[in-house]
Design an enzyme around this catalytic site. Sequence first.
Site, PDB file in Angstrom:
ATOM      1  N   CYS A 100     -11.593  40.974 -21.730  1.00  0.00           N
ATOM      2  CA  CYS A 100     -10.328  41.176 -22.437  1.00  0.00           C
ATOM      3  C   CYS A 100      -9.179  40.459 -21.722  1.00  0.00           C
ATOM      4  CB  CYS A 100     -10.031  42.676 -22.556  1.00  0.00           C
ATOM      5  SG  CYS A 100      -8.462  43.021 -23.367  1.00  0.00           S
ATOM      6  N   CYS A 117      -5.864  42.325 -21.604  1.00  0.00           N
ATOM      7  CA  CYS A 117      -5.827  43.413 -20.609  1.00  0.00           C
ATOM      8  C   CYS A 117      -5.732  42.860 -19.183  1.00  0.00           C
ATOM      9  CB  CYS A 117      -7.098  44.259 -20.680  1.00  0.00           C
ATOM     10  SG  CYS A 117      -7.702  44.591 -22.326  1.00  0.00           S
ATOM     11  N   ASP A 118      -6.509  41.840 -18.877  1.00  0.00           N
ATOM     12  CA  ASP A 118      -6.694  41.436 -17.476  1.00  0.00           C
ATOM     13  C   ASP A 118      -6.144  40.060 -17.109  1.00  0.00           C
ATOM     14  OD1 ASP A 118      -8.006  43.858 -17.091  1.00  0.00           O
ATOM     15  OD2 ASP A 118      -9.947  43.015 -17.645  1.00  0.00           O
TER      16      ASP A 118
END
Length: 311
Positions: A136, A139-140
């Site tokens: 992701c 997200c990261d």
Amino acid sequence: MADQKKTDLLIIGSGPAGYTAAIYAARAGLNPVLVTGAEPGGQLMITTDVENYPGYENAIQGPWLMEQMEKQAKNVGTEIIFDYINTVDFSKTPFTCKGDINEYVAKAVIVCTGAKARWLGLESEEKFKGFGVSACATCDGIFFKGQDVAVIGGGNSAVEEAIYLSKICNSVTLIHRRDKLRSEKVLQDKLLNTKNIKVEWNHELDEVLGKDGPKAVTGLRLKSTLDSKTKEIKVDGLFVAIGHDPATEIFKGKLDMDSEGYLVVEKGGTKTSVKGIFAAGDVQDKVYRQAVTAAGQGCMAALEVEKFLQE
Ligand code: NDP
């Protein structure tokens, strides 16, 4: 014989969609029963730092966030049961869902069974998950600011992730096993016109290279799909974007799905093809897939159930 549990509302799944639906439904006096599934907490349980869930000044941990949601759902009156639903009968009301432990009979059901990112299945990929390997970018990606990363895949997700990462990272290498992308033309044009994105055509991942103490990715070994020759590239992070699988096996033939198995819901809402059955989160959303959007859909589903039960 399994115990029978009767409820106005059964929620299947314990990710952000399920718990948010439970919080809203419980506060509306619907006394919901939430069945967790085999992996309580869902995808956030395998995430470490979460920096994009609103309301927190600093990064929080995925498992911690899910624990808070579970406690909140319980505190406002949700009955949470660790069970796994195997079969459902949505052909007549009340609906029946059979679990490993209980049988549930409900006037309305919210399906929040989620989806799982597909992985390549390499041992080295597993070893560095959460330590440089992610599924992701939203997200990261920020954890690789100014660094070099790679993305695997050739669909819309991979191309969107590569473009997203190109704004944060020093360089992005998109690795695709063929010489043509599957993604939409407009995204392809954008990708190919972005200076710090390079495409490694006709290559697949052979191994993630890294070090221990502290565990970190240092590079990738790629294998040509044309002549099997291998080469190494230096990267700090790897994003695997080869698709997701929605958890909809038990709803086959019972709820309408698209060609990839995602539940089809009414536009702008959460109603499925069966009146009284609603769906929220990644099980019906293959575009946004964020904890906060799943939570939003859980809220929508609970509000729709409230209206449905009043009717
Ligand atoms: P897709 O199934 O569309 O693409 C998966 C990609 O991964 C393909 O290019 C495939 O290669 C590659 N792949 C699959 N398995 C492997 C493997 N083992 N090794 C190497 N490569 C592999 O998945 P997406 O997640 O990209 O998209 C899923 C759906 O969601 C699509 O319908 C997409 O349009 C939609 N979506 C829409 C968005 C939007 O509208 N903004 C954003 C994101 C997704 P190959 O091409 O060779 O098969």
